[in-house]
Design a protein around this motif. Structure first.
Motif, PDB file in Angstrom:
ATOM      1  N   GLN A  59       0.497  -5.293  11.166  1.00  0.00           N
ATOM      2  CA  GLN A  59       1.105  -5.799  11.990  1.00  0.00           C
ATOM      3  C   GLN A  59       0.519  -5.694  13.357  1.00  0.00           C
ATOM      4  N   GLU A  60      -0.342  -5.089  13.683  1.00  0.00           N
ATOM      5  CA  GLU A  60      -0.934  -4.939  14.929  1.00  0.00           C
ATOM      6  C   GLU A  60      -1.627  -6.298  15.401  1.00  0.00           C
ATOM      7  N   ARG A 106       0.309   3.832   2.512  1.00  0.00           N
ATOM      8  CA  ARG A 106       0.872   2.650   2.454  1.00  0.00           C
ATOM      9  C   ARG A 106       1.480   2.267   3.774  1.00  0.00           C
ATOM     10  N   THR A 107       2.273   3.145   4.474  1.00  0.00           N
ATOM     11  CA  THR A 107       3.122   2.916   5.697  1.00  0.00           C
ATOM     12  C   THR A 107       2.015   2.939   6.743  1.00  0.00           C
ATOM     13  N   PHE A 108       0.751   3.457   6.849  1.00  0.00           N
ATOM     14  CA  PHE A 108      -0.303   3.252   7.871  1.00  0.00           C
ATOM     15  C   PHE A 108      -0.824   1.798   7.752  1.00  0.00           C
ATOM     16  N   ASN A 109      -1.113   1.429   6.403  1.00  0.00           N
ATOM     17  CA  ASN A 109      -1.694   0.255   6.253  1.00  0.00           C
ATOM     18  C   ASN A 109      -0.773  -0.882   6.899  1.00  0.00           C
TER      19      ASN A 109
END
Length: 316
Positions: free
Chosen positions: A141-142, A133-136
C-alpha cells in the motif's frame, strides 16, 4: 460525556474509560456491571415503540480484553437491537496499526520475522506468518515516489591472479547502457580501497542506485560514500540462490510451490506456480510411498521445460 458508574474494582480504570468513551454524549452510560448502553433505550426501528434494556452481548479479543455492549428489546413487536460498538473495532484497529508501524521499524533494522515474533510474545503474541503477511500488506500500500535521473550502477569484484600474486579487480557497470564505467586492478580490496574507487568514478553528490552481492561490508561502505542519496539493492541472482539454498535438493511438490512463490517476489514465476498448483493434489496420492513418490516427482517436474531449465541452472 458518557456517565461512568464506578466501583472499587474499576476506579483505577477511569482515565482509560474516559478516553475510550470521549466521543459519546451523556445519553450513554457505563454501568457498574461494565455494560455500555444508552440510559434511555431508543425507539424501535420497526414499529417506533419505546424499547427496554435487554442484557448485553460480550465481545472478546484474546489477549486484549472484552467489552459488554447493551441490547434492547421492543415490548410491542419483540424485535431486538444492539448498541453501536464501533469504538471497540476502532480501538483494535488503532492497536494493530501501531503494531504494523512497530514491525516496519524492526524490519528496517533487519530484525527477522522470527525475532519480531519473539519480541511480540512479551507484548501481544503474533506469529511469524501473521507478521510476514501484515508487513507485506503494508508495503503493497506504500506509494513509492518515482525518482528521476538516478544513476543505476552494478558493482562487482573478481579475484584474478598475476603469476603467484593475488589481485583484486573492481568493476562498475552502467545498468542502462550496459557499458563499463570503471574497471581497475588493485593489490587489496579493503574498505578504503573500495571507497576510493567509488569516489573516483561516481559523482557522490548525485542519487545512485547500486547493486551488489552479499558482502557484509557493502552497506556501511556505501552509506559512508553516498549518504542519504543511496539506494542499495542486492543482486537478484544472489537473492534467488539464497532462497533455493533454503530448500532440500529433493523437494516435495508442496515445497517446490513454496519455493517458486518466494522466487516470484523477484521475477515473474506465475507460469511455474500455476503448473505446480495443478499437480499438487496429485502428489497426495503417492506421497506415502517414498520410492513411488520420488519417481513421480522427477517425472512430473521434468515435464515442464521452464522448471527443467531452472533446475539445471541451480544444480550447476
Amino acid at each position: 460525556m458518557v456517565i461512568i458508574n464506578l466501583t472499587l474494582n474499576n476506579l483505577s480504570e477511569l482515565p482509560a474509560l474516559s478516553y475510550l468513551f470521549d466521543s459519546y454524549s451523556n445519553d450513554y452510560e457505563y454501568t457498574t456491571r461494565g455494560i455500555f448502553r444508552r440510559k434511555i433505550p431508543p425507539a424501535c426501528t420497526i414499529c417506533s415503540a419505546p424499547m427496554v434494556h435487554n442484557g448485553y452481548n460480550l465481545y472478546i479479543k484474546k489477549g486484549l480484553g472484552k467489552i459488554s455492549i447493551g441490547r434492547y428489546k421492543c415490548q410491542n413487536c419483540g424485535s431486538t437491537d444492539e448498541e453501536d460498538h464501533s469504538f471497540w473495532e476502532g480501538l483494535k484497529t488503532l492497536l494493530f496499526d501501531s503494531f504494523n508501524n512497530f514491525f516496519q521499524v524492526l524490519r528496517y533494522h533487519k530484525v527477522s520475522y522470527d525475532g519480531i515474533s519473539d519480541i511480540m510474545s512479551f507484548i501481544f503474541p503474533r506469529s511469524r506468518s501473521t507478521i510476514f503477511r501484515t508487513f507485506n500488506k503494508e508495503m503493497e500500500q506504500e506509494n513509492v515516489p518515482i525518482l528521476e535521473n538516478v544513476h543505476m550502477v552494478h558493482y562487482d569484484e573478481q579475484h584474478p591472479k598475476e603469476g603467484r600474486c593475488q589481485k583484486y579487480r573492481l568493476t562498475l557497470l552502467d545498468a542502462k547502457t550496459q557499458r563499463t564505467i570503471a574497471d581497475e586492478l588493485f593489490e587489496d580490496k579493503s574498505s578504503e580501497t573500495i571507497k576510493t574507487f567509488l569516489r573516483k568514478n561516481l559523482d557522490t553528490s548525485e542519487p545512485v542506485f547500486i547493486v551488489t552481492d552479499f558482502d557484509k561490508r557493502y552497506p556501511d561502505i556505501l552509506k559512508e560514500v553516498f549518504g542519504d542519496k543511496l539506494v542499495h539493492q542486492y543482486c537478484l541472482m544472489h537473492l534467488n540462490k539464497l532462497i533455493v539454498s533454503d530448500f532440500p535438493k529433493k523437494t516435495t511438490i508442496e515445497q517446490e510451490l513454496l519455493k517458486y512463490r518466494l522466487l516470484n517476489i523477484f521475477y515473474n514465476r506465475e507460469n511455474e506456480i500455476k503448473f505446480l498448483e495443478k499437480i499438487l493434489s496429485e502428489e497426495l496420492n503417492v506421497i506415502m510411498n517414498e520410492e513411488k513418490h520420488q519417481e513421480w516427482s522427477i517425472k512430473t517436474l521434468f515435464q515442464n521445460p521452464v522448471i527443467f531449465a531452472f533446475l539445471i541452472e541451480n544444480l550447476n
